[in-house]
Design a protein around this motif. Structure first.
Motif, PDB file in Angstrom:
ATOM      1  N   ALA A 125       0.461  -5.347  -2.608  1.00 30.60           N
ATOM      2  CA  ALA A 125       0.769  -4.007  -2.758  1.00 30.60           C
ATOM      3  C   ALA A 125      -0.406  -2.896  -2.602  1.00 30.60           C
ATOM      4  CB  ALA A 125       1.537  -3.589  -3.977  1.00 30.60           C
ATOM      5  N   ALA A 126      -1.421  -3.518  -3.485  1.00 32.18           N
ATOM      6  CA  ALA A 126      -2.825  -2.826  -3.527  1.00 32.18           C
ATOM      7  C   ALA A 126      -3.498  -2.730  -1.853  1.00 32.18           C
ATOM      8  CB  ALA A 126      -3.821  -3.500  -4.373  1.00 32.18           C
ATOM      9  N   GLU A 127      -3.291  -3.798  -1.053  1.00 32.85           N
ATOM     10  CA  GLU A 127      -3.773  -3.840   0.193  1.00 32.85           C
ATOM     11  C   GLU A 127      -2.945  -3.133   1.178  1.00 32.85           C
ATOM     12  OE1 GLU A 127      -4.470  -7.428   3.437  1.00 32.85           O
ATOM     13  OE2 GLU A 127      -2.894  -7.653   2.081  1.00 32.85           O
ATOM     14  N   ARG A 128      -1.452  -2.963   0.961  1.00 32.07           N
ATOM     15  CA  ARG A 128      -0.978  -2.124   1.563  1.00 32.07           C
ATOM     16  C   ARG A 128      -1.046  -0.735   1.239  1.00 32.07           C
ATOM     17  NH1 ARG A 128       3.277  -5.735   0.050  1.00 32.07           N
ATOM     18  NH2 ARG A 128       3.919  -4.332  -1.636  1.00 32.07           N
ATOM     19  N   ALA A 129      -1.373  -0.391   0.214  1.00 30.42           N
ATOM     20  CA  ALA A 129      -1.696   1.102  -0.003  1.00 30.42           C
ATOM     21  C   ALA A 129      -3.094   1.565   0.460  1.00 30.42           C
ATOM     22  CB  ALA A 129      -1.757   1.240  -1.589  1.00 30.42           C
ATOM     23  N   VAL A 130      -4.009   0.614   0.622  1.00 26.52           N
ATOM     24  CA  VAL A 130      -5.099   1.186   1.298  1.00 26.52           C
ATOM     25  C   VAL A 130      -5.000   1.038   2.667  1.00 26.52           C
ATOM     26  CG1 VAL A 130      -7.643   0.158   2.008  1.00 26.52           C
ATOM     27  CG2 VAL A 130      -6.795  -0.071  -0.609  1.00 26.52           C
ATOM     28  N   LEU A 131      -4.312   0.225   3.278  1.00 30.75           N
ATOM     29  CA  LEU A 131      -4.141   0.280   4.796  1.00 30.75           C
ATOM     30  C   LEU A 131      -3.516   1.634   5.239  1.00 30.75           C
ATOM     31  CD1 LEU A 131      -3.165  -3.600   5.395  1.00 30.75           C
ATOM     32  CD2 LEU A 131      -5.255  -2.537   6.153  1.00 30.75           C
ATOM     33  N   ALA A 132      -2.314   1.814   4.293  1.00 30.67           N
ATOM     34  CA  ALA A 132      -1.773   3.047   4.637  1.00 30.67           C
ATOM     35  C   ALA A 132      -2.924   4.418   4.612  1.00 30.67           C
ATOM     36  CB  ALA A 132      -0.656   3.244   3.733  1.00 30.67           C
ATOM     37  N   ALA A 133      -3.609   4.322   3.669  1.00 34.74           N
ATOM     38  CA  ALA A 133      -4.600   5.411   3.369  1.00 34.74           C
ATOM     39  C   ALA A 133      -5.616   5.659   4.519  1.00 34.74           C
ATOM     40  CB  ALA A 133      -5.324   4.966   2.284  1.00 34.74           C
ATOM     41  N   LEU A 134      -5.718   4.254   5.165  1.00 37.40           N
ATOM     42  CA  LEU A 134      -6.829   4.144   6.328  1.00 37.40           C
ATOM     43  C   LEU A 134      -6.204   4.951   7.388  1.00 37.40           C
ATOM     44  CD1 LEU A 134      -8.357   0.674   6.189  1.00 37.40           C
ATOM     45  CD2 LEU A 134      -9.487   3.057   5.836  1.00 37.40           C
TER      46      LEU A 134
ATOM     47  N   ASP B 280       3.669  11.225   1.649  1.00 38.70           N
ATOM     48  CA  ASP B 280       4.174  11.713   2.960  1.00 38.70           C
ATOM     49  C   ASP B 280       3.304  13.127   3.038  1.00 38.70           C
ATOM     50  OD1 ASP B 280       5.345   9.417   3.633  1.00 38.70           O
ATOM     51  OD2 ASP B 280       7.291  10.108   2.879  1.00 38.70           O
ATOM     52  N   THR B 281       2.357  13.390   2.244  1.00 36.88           N
ATOM     53  CA  THR B 281       1.585  14.790   1.939  1.00 36.88           C
ATOM     54  C   THR B 281       0.663  14.860   2.818  1.00 36.88           C
ATOM     55  OG1 THR B 281       0.825  14.519  -0.083  1.00 36.88           O
ATOM     56  CG2 THR B 281       2.903  15.327   0.097  1.00 36.88           C
ATOM     57  N   GLY B 282       0.021  13.867   3.219  1.00 32.23           N
ATOM     58  CA  GLY B 282      -1.376  13.772   3.811  1.00 32.23           C
ATOM     59  C   GLY B 282      -2.453  13.702   3.136  1.00 32.23           C
ATOM     60  N   VAL B 283      -2.112  13.529   1.604  1.00 30.83           N
ATOM     61  CA  VAL B 283      -3.209  13.675   0.677  1.00 30.83           C
ATOM     62  C   VAL B 283      -3.783  12.329   0.541  1.00 30.83           C
ATOM     63  CG1 VAL B 283      -4.105  14.373  -1.767  1.00 30.83           C
ATOM     64  CG2 VAL B 283      -2.224  15.802  -0.349  1.00 30.83           C
ATOM     65  N   LEU B 284      -5.104  12.135   0.388  1.00 29.97           N
ATOM     66  CA  LEU B 284      -5.472  10.760   0.072  1.00 29.97           C
ATOM     67  C   LEU B 284      -5.530  10.208  -1.361  1.00 29.97           C
ATOM     68  CD1 LEU B 284      -7.161   8.376   1.149  1.00 29.97           C
ATOM     69  CD2 LEU B 284      -9.304   9.666   0.541  1.00 29.97           C
ATOM     70  N   TYR B 285      -5.468  10.928  -2.269  1.00 28.44           N
ATOM     71  CA  TYR B 285      -5.691  10.489  -3.719  1.00 28.44           C
ATOM     72  C   TYR B 285      -4.523   9.382  -4.261  1.00 28.44           C
ATOM     73  CZ  TYR B 285      -2.358  13.652  -6.332  1.00 28.44           C
ATOM     74  OH  TYR B 285      -1.210  14.098  -6.885  1.00 28.44           O
ATOM     75  N   PRO B 286      -3.268  10.063  -3.808  1.00 26.89           N
ATOM     76  CA  PRO B 286      -1.930   9.064  -4.233  1.00 26.89           C
ATOM     77  C   PRO B 286      -2.227   7.714  -3.702  1.00 26.89           C
ATOM     78  CG  PRO B 286      -1.271  10.678  -2.769  1.00 26.89           C
ATOM     79  CD  PRO B 286      -2.546  10.974  -3.108  1.00 26.89           C
ATOM     80  N   TYR B 287      -2.737   7.448  -2.506  1.00 28.84           N
ATOM     81  CA  TYR B 287      -2.849   5.975  -2.143  1.00 28.84           C
ATOM     82  C   TYR B 287      -3.949   5.506  -2.841  1.00 28.84           C
ATOM     83  CZ  TYR B 287      -0.498   7.806   1.918  1.00 28.84           C
ATOM     84  OH  TYR B 287       0.764   8.086   2.844  1.00 28.84           O
TER      85      TYR B 287
ATOM     86  N   THR C 270     -12.743  11.455   6.173  1.00 27.36           N
ATOM     87  CA  THR C 270     -14.173  11.652   6.431  1.00 27.36           C
ATOM     88  C   THR C 270     -14.709  10.298   6.674  1.00 27.36           C
ATOM     89  OG1 THR C 270     -14.844  11.407   4.179  1.00 27.36           O
ATOM     90  CG2 THR C 270     -14.196  13.791   5.100  1.00 27.36           C
ATOM     91  N   HIS C 271     -16.052  10.193   7.154  1.00 25.29           N
ATOM     92  CA  HIS C 271     -16.761   8.768   7.259  1.00 25.29           C
ATOM     93  C   HIS C 271     -17.065   8.200   5.861  1.00 25.29           C
ATOM     94  CE1 HIS C 271     -19.418   5.984   8.837  1.00 25.29           C
ATOM     95  NE2 HIS C 271     -20.636   6.325   7.813  1.00 25.29           N
ATOM     96  N   GLU C 272     -17.147   9.171   4.773  1.00 25.59           N
ATOM     97  CA  GLU C 272     -17.568   8.466   3.570  1.00 25.59           C
ATOM     98  C   GLU C 272     -16.276   7.927   2.933  1.00 25.59           C
ATOM     99  OE1 GLU C 272     -18.611  11.406   4.579  1.00 25.59           O
ATOM    100  OE2 GLU C 272     -20.678  11.261   4.723  1.00 25.59           O
ATOM    101  N   GLU C 273     -15.150   8.685   3.096  1.00 28.42           N
ATOM    102  CA  GLU C 273     -13.899   7.914   2.566  1.00 28.42           C
ATOM    103  C   GLU C 273     -13.473   6.847   3.360  1.00 28.42           C
ATOM    104  OE1 GLU C 273     -12.019  12.398   1.437  1.00 28.42           O
ATOM    105  OE2 GLU C 273     -11.353  11.591   3.463  1.00 28.42           O
ATOM    106  N   ALA C 274     -13.679   6.907   4.327  1.00 29.37           N
ATOM    107  CA  ALA C 274     -13.185   5.520   5.317  1.00 29.37           C
ATOM    108  C   ALA C 274     -14.020   4.455   4.778  1.00 29.37           C
ATOM    109  CB  ALA C 274     -13.497   5.888   6.649  1.00 29.37           C
ATOM    110  N   LEU C 275     -15.520   4.563   4.653  1.00 33.21           N
ATOM    111  CA  LEU C 275     -16.269   3.606   3.999  1.00 33.21           C
ATOM    112  C   LEU C 275     -15.945   3.352   2.642  1.00 33.21           C
ATOM    113  CD1 LEU C 275     -20.006   4.517   4.990  1.00 33.21           C
ATOM    114  CD2 LEU C 275     -18.782   2.751   5.967  1.00 33.21           C
ATOM    115  N   ALA C 276     -15.525   3.894   1.806  1.00 30.00           N
ATOM    116  CA  ALA C 276     -15.056   3.816   0.364  1.00 30.00           C
ATOM    117  C   ALA C 276     -13.756   2.858   0.492  1.00 30.00           C
ATOM    118  CB  ALA C 276     -14.690   4.955  -0.542  1.00 30.00           C
ATOM    119  N   LEU C 277     -12.786   3.373   1.285  1.00 30.86           N
ATOM    120  CA  LEU C 277     -11.561   2.566   1.521  1.00 30.86           C
ATOM    121  C   LEU C 277     -11.951   1.148   2.153  1.00 30.86           C
ATOM    122  CD1 LEU C 277      -9.255   5.397   2.495  1.00 30.86           C
ATOM    123  CD2 LEU C 277      -8.931   3.934   0.515  1.00 30.86           C
ATOM    124  N   THR C 278     -12.762   1.027   2.987  1.00 24.43           N
ATOM    125  CA  THR C 278     -12.801  -0.372   3.776  1.00 24.43           C
ATOM    126  C   THR C 278     -13.652  -1.390   2.721  1.00 24.43           C
ATOM    127  OG1 THR C 278     -13.408   0.774   5.911  1.00 24.43           O
ATOM    128  CG2 THR C 278     -14.289  -1.407   5.416  1.00 24.43           C
TER     129      THR C 278
END
Length: 418
Positions: A377-386, A354-361, A391-399
């Motif tokens: 559970a892995a899918e839920r973590a990625v969807l929450a991160a999205l 809940d800190t708004g930081v990407l890396y724990p997700y 950034t554009h690069e972070e969104a592409l990597a998560l997708t």
């Protein structure tokens, strides 16, 4: 093609002969003599600064017994073998056998900080061990024309000791001295020797807490020592020397010599304190969370995982800025991940969701995908991160990660385990 040295000398001699034939004066330029006469300075110099003239150079000397304390630290602590700790602290293997009894502490005061051929050291302060005492010597250039004399008087000490301790000396002090030796036709290779420059490890240890990591600030804030009113700020020193060159009044320079002298003592005390901090952090680290984080990073970088974990955990028990606390938790979790201590690591990652930081997700997604094999559970973590600000690069990597996880889910459905 460049001419060889012999051809060049022949050409120079031919040029001299030609100049003589046309009646022009020919003058050779031998290396400057070290027996120049003293600069015409007001007789108050010795009265104001003390010291004595040694072979055309004004030198001020002070000696301290080994039991002398500076900032509460006995100078004789420098006698202990500290090479391994220093090599670790600086990430410099050449310091592995460093011995403070065989080194020259050095600090210069110059006519400016711009560097280049116009910058010279008018006061060269050194400190060293000899016959069981700690000696401080200051070589003063009363006039720029005395430079060759001052450097020549310093040379025996440079030959006697094989290494240096300084504060920003790698970038400044030794660069200035090496250049001035070349310009006075007394070249010396100083920067190739083992050199403990305390500025860089000081920044690694205390930049998270202190607004300034200058030597004076560290002496006051870390060592707990205060200087008296004789001290002058470093930025005024060039101006005071230039005024002295104009009027010959040495009295205003008293603060400059005091400043240089105290810097040398502070170098010695700070070196001891840094070693103590690294070898016994639980005893010597002050109760500041930032300092424990910084020390943990040092242990982390040197692959000393157990010590790093202890520092991070101590830091988390103390007040920390939120961004630094998150960084500390991240580093601790990665240590636990490296040790395959998954339960502890995932607990830390979940505490940061809940800190708004990407890396724990991302770390939880990796854990569930590759360790627990819980793709949902892995899918839920990625969807929450999205849903985070990315950034554009972070969104592409998560997708891309999400697509791979869903492909694995489809294969599981098509090929269920027996």
């Amino acid at each position: 093609m460049m001419e060889n040295l012999g051809d060049r000398r022949l050409n120079m001699e031919a040029l001299r002969q030609r100049l003589r034939q046309v009646g022009a004066p020919v003058r050779s330029t031998p290396p400057p003599s070290v027996r120049q006469s003293p600069a015409p300075v007001d007789g108050s110099l010795k009265e104001s600064l003390g010291g004595e003239e040694i072979e055309g150079c004004h030198v001020i000397t002070a000696s301290y017994e080994a039991a002398h304390h500076h900032a509460g630290i006995p100078l004789q602590s420098l006698w202990q073998s500290q090479g391994q700790a220093l090599a670790w602290l600086t990430s410099d293997p050449s310091l592995n056998h460093f011995d403070f009894r065989e080194t020259l502490f050095i600090d210069t005061e110059t006519n400016g900080l711009a560097g280049g051929a116009g910058t010279y050291a008018f006061l060269i302060g050194v400190a060293y061990w000899a016959e069981g005492s700690f000696h401080v010597q200051q070589f003063f250039m009363r006039h720029p024309r005395e430079e060759a004399v001052v450097l020549a008087r310093l040379s025996p000490l440079l030959e006697r000791f094989s290494s240096f301790v300084s504060f920003n000396g790698k970038s400044f002090d030794l660069s200035v001295l090496e250049a001035r030796y070349i310009l006075t036709r007394q070249p010396r290779a100083l920067k190739k020797r083992p050199h403990l420059d305390l500025l860089h490890p000081a920044r690694r240890l205390w930049k998270l807490r202190l607004p300034s990591c200058s030597l004076g600030s560290l002496e006051q804030r870390i060592l707990g020592a205060s200087r008296d009113q004789s001290d002058v700020p470093g930025y005024l020193i060039p101006q005071l020397y230039n005024t002295f060159l104009r009027d010959g009044n040495a009295a205003p320079l008293q603060g400059v010599f005091y400043h240089n002298h105290q810097d040398l003592l502070a170098l010695a005390a700070l070196a001891v304190y840094m070693v103590r901090l690294c070898t016994d952090p639980e005893r010597h680290t002050p109760p500041h969370g930032q300092d424990h984080v910084a020390l943990g990073r040092l242990y982390d970088d040197n692959q000393q995982w157990e010590q790093a974990e202890r520092c991070y955990r101590r830091a988390l028990t103390m007040p920390l800025p939120q961004s630094l606390r998150s960084d500390c938790l991240c580093r601790l979790s990665l240590l636990l991940k490296r040790a395959a201590r998954w339960e502890e690591a995932t607990s830390l990652w979940r505490s940061l969701l809940d800190t708004g930081v990407l890396y724990p997700y991302i770390e939880l997604a990796k854990y569930h995908e590759h360790q627990s094999r819980d793709l949902a559970a892995a899918e839920r973590a990625v969807l929450a991160a999205l849903d985070l600000s990315l950034t554009h690069e972070e969104a592409l990597a998560l997708t891309h990660r999400l697509e791979r996880i869903r492909q694995k889910q489809q294969r599981q459905v098509a090929n269920p385990p027996c």
